[in-house]
Design a protein around this motif. Sequence first.
Motif, mmCIF file in Angstrom:
data_model
loop_
_atom_site.group_PDB
_atom_site.id
_atom_site.type_symbol
_atom_site.label_atom_id
_atom_site.label_comp_id
_atom_site.label_asym_id
_atom_site.label_seq_id
_atom_site.Cartn_x
_atom_site.Cartn_y
_atom_site.Cartn_z
ATOM 1 N N MET A 41 0.707 -1.310 0.096
ATOM 2 C CA MET A 41 -0.054 0.227 -0.429
ATOM 3 C C MET A 41 0.509 0.977 -0.240
ATOM 4 S SD MET A 41 -2.693 1.652 2.759
ATOM 5 C CE MET A 41 -2.155 1.951 4.038
ATOM 6 N N THR A 42 0.509 2.336 -0.424
ATOM 7 C CA THR A 42 1.375 3.533 -1.063
ATOM 8 C C THR A 42 0.283 4.462 -0.692
ATOM 9 O OG1 THR A 42 1.608 3.343 -3.128
ATOM 10 C CG2 THR A 42 3.473 2.561 -2.290
ATOM 11 N N LEU A 43 0.591 5.865 0.008
ATOM 12 C CA LEU A 43 -0.089 7.039 0.012
ATOM 13 C C LEU A 43 0.818 7.856 -0.706
ATOM 14 C CD1 LEU A 43 -2.488 8.231 0.833
ATOM 15 C CD2 LEU A 43 -1.159 8.563 2.863
ATOM 16 N N SER A 44 1.149 8.624 -1.629
ATOM 17 C CA SER A 44 1.653 9.877 -2.164
ATOM 18 C C SER A 44 0.575 11.169 -2.314
ATOM 19 C CB SER A 44 2.664 9.567 -2.946
ATOM 20 O OG SER A 44 1.456 8.821 -4.186
ATOM 21 N N ALA A 45 1.418 12.212 -2.118
ATOM 22 C CA ALA A 45 0.689 13.806 -2.308
ATOM 23 C C ALA A 45 1.195 14.625 -2.665
ATOM 24 C CB ALA A 45 -0.295 13.809 -0.905
ATOM 25 N N GLY A 46 0.537 15.736 -3.497
ATOM 26 C CA GLY A 46 0.707 16.718 -3.795
ATOM 27 C C GLY A 46 -0.062 17.368 -4.333
ATOM 28 N N SER A 47 -0.759 18.234 -5.154
ATOM 29 C CA SER A 47 -1.616 18.477 -5.870
ATOM 30 C C SER A 47 -2.443 17.531 -5.841
ATOM 31 C CB SER A 47 -1.642 19.013 -6.907
ATOM 32 O OG SER A 47 -1.622 18.867 -7.795
ATOM 33 N N GLN A 48 -2.698 15.955 -5.616
ATOM 34 C CA GLN A 48 -3.163 15.561 -6.044
ATOM 35 C C GLN A 48 -2.617 14.011 -4.629
ATOM 36 O OE1 GLN A 48 -4.161 13.727 -9.969
ATOM 37 N NE2 GLN A 48 -6.163 15.082 -9.779
ATOM 38 N N THR A 49 -3.734 13.515 -4.432
ATOM 39 C CA THR A 49 -3.721 12.142 -3.205
ATOM 40 C C THR A 49 -3.504 11.357 -4.132
ATOM 41 O OG1 THR A 49 -3.866 13.488 -1.389
ATOM 42 C CG2 THR A 49 -3.793 11.275 -1.224
ATOM 43 N N ARG A 50 -2.558 10.088 -4.196
ATOM 44 C CA ARG A 50 -2.652 8.427 -4.641
ATOM 45 C C ARG A 50 -2.384 7.684 -3.783
ATOM 46 N NH1 ARG A 50 -2.795 6.709 -9.583
ATOM 47 N NH2 ARG A 50 -1.675 8.186 -10.578
ATOM 48 N N LEU A 51 -3.695 6.286 -3.446
ATOM 49 C CA LEU A 51 -3.352 5.653 -2.769
ATOM 50 C C LEU A 51 -3.424 4.693 -3.780
ATOM 51 C CD1 LEU A 51 -3.812 4.367 -0.152
ATOM 52 C CD2 LEU A 51 -6.195 4.267 -0.147
ATOM 53 N N ARG A 52 -2.394 4.100 -3.299
ATOM 54 C CA ARG A 52 -2.520 2.358 -4.234
ATOM 55 C C ARG A 52 -2.532 0.993 -3.463
ATOM 56 N NH1 ARG A 52 1.289 2.942 -8.777
ATOM 57 N NH2 ARG A 52 -0.540 3.852 -10.010
ATOM 58 N N VAL A 53 -2.922 0.251 -3.422
ATOM 59 C CA VAL A 53 -2.874 -1.547 -3.166
ATOM 60 C C VAL A 53 -2.626 -2.339 -4.071
ATOM 61 C CG1 VAL A 53 -3.921 -2.541 -1.363
ATOM 62 C CG2 VAL A 53 -4.564 -0.401 -0.662
#
Length: 104
Positions: A41-53
């Motif tokens: 599971m990865t979580l990254s944020a900038g102008s958009q947040t992305r959660l990936r599993v």
Amino acid sequence: MQVAVEAEPTAFDAATAQKIGIVANELVTNAFQHGASPIVMTLSAGSQTRLRVDDNGCGVDGATGFGLELVRRMVEQGLQGSFELHAIPGGGTRADVVFPTPSR
């Protein structure tokens, strides 16, 4: 089963954090039930947040079920984002959630 979490330090208001928690819980639970180790599971944020599993299971395109419908509605209506679920070439399933990062 192995689970790896890769997350950037990110601050959310309580309502957004609750929605992300529900979505993450459903996606990881689904990966445990239908996928194979490792689950990442990865979580990254900038102008958009992305959660990936990602999981290493047999791969699922267009899966349905109550949990995935809950995820789709929470992402689209609660977070004003998008949700995609697709097979990873070579095996596995990827769930991608992308939504605008709320300003604090």
